[in-house]
Design a protein around this motif. Sequence first.
Motif: not given
Length: 237
Positions: A80-85, A129-131, A154-162
């Motif tokens: 469902d997109g690039e990398g592990v998701r 880390s691999y997600v 929530r994702v932006r709060k926890e991880f920013g744009h990483s």
Amino acid sequence: MPEKDKNNQEGPDVRGNLIKVNIGGDTVFVDANQYKPQVQHAKLLKRQHKMPKNPKPGEWVSEEYSKHKIADYKPFNFVDGEGVRCSLYVSGCLFDCPGCYNLAAQNFNYGRPYTQELEDKIIEDMSQSYVQGLTLLGGEPFLNTWVCLKIINRVRKEFGHSKDIWSWSGYAWDELQKETPDKKEMLSKIDILVDGRFMDDLKDLTLQFRGSSNQRIIDVQKSLKANKVIIWDKLVR
């Protein structure tokens, strides 16, 4: 005595000046002199009937349809997109694309409610880390903006744009520019949009992350800055 109305002739059933033909399971009577053009027109109508629905700008309001339910959650996938998701499938879609691969998720009542417990689980899974990121599918994410914005924020709060955020949508890019504020807000907060209805007659299983050739993989942030569609720079096919 012959059977009533028996007709053993070959070819189209001719009665008087009319021809009875079968098109896609429907019986159609056409004038013998207009046989070909009328049959072609009938076939066109059949194709149009099978096309996805096309809403007017702002016609479909998320909160009028969404039940805040999800059809599925699939962590740690590669499709469902690039990398592990981590992929969240929301419930409910109105586009009704013929050939839709996830018919059950068109129902807004399908699945289970989106909960804080599920949200916490998604964040826990994404902390690995691999997600690479979160993917929103459905169903139609842009008709479930309450759920989608909740997890996006929530994702932006926890991880920013990483971690990046992808979303699929039956809406095309230009349509979303004319949509309701919640849809525009959601668009502004994601990284990649795979846009457009699935078109069965344009189906191509060799495409990256798309089912039909009309769909595009759009770099949202670059497109918003340029005020035009910028295609994802890792597109191969």
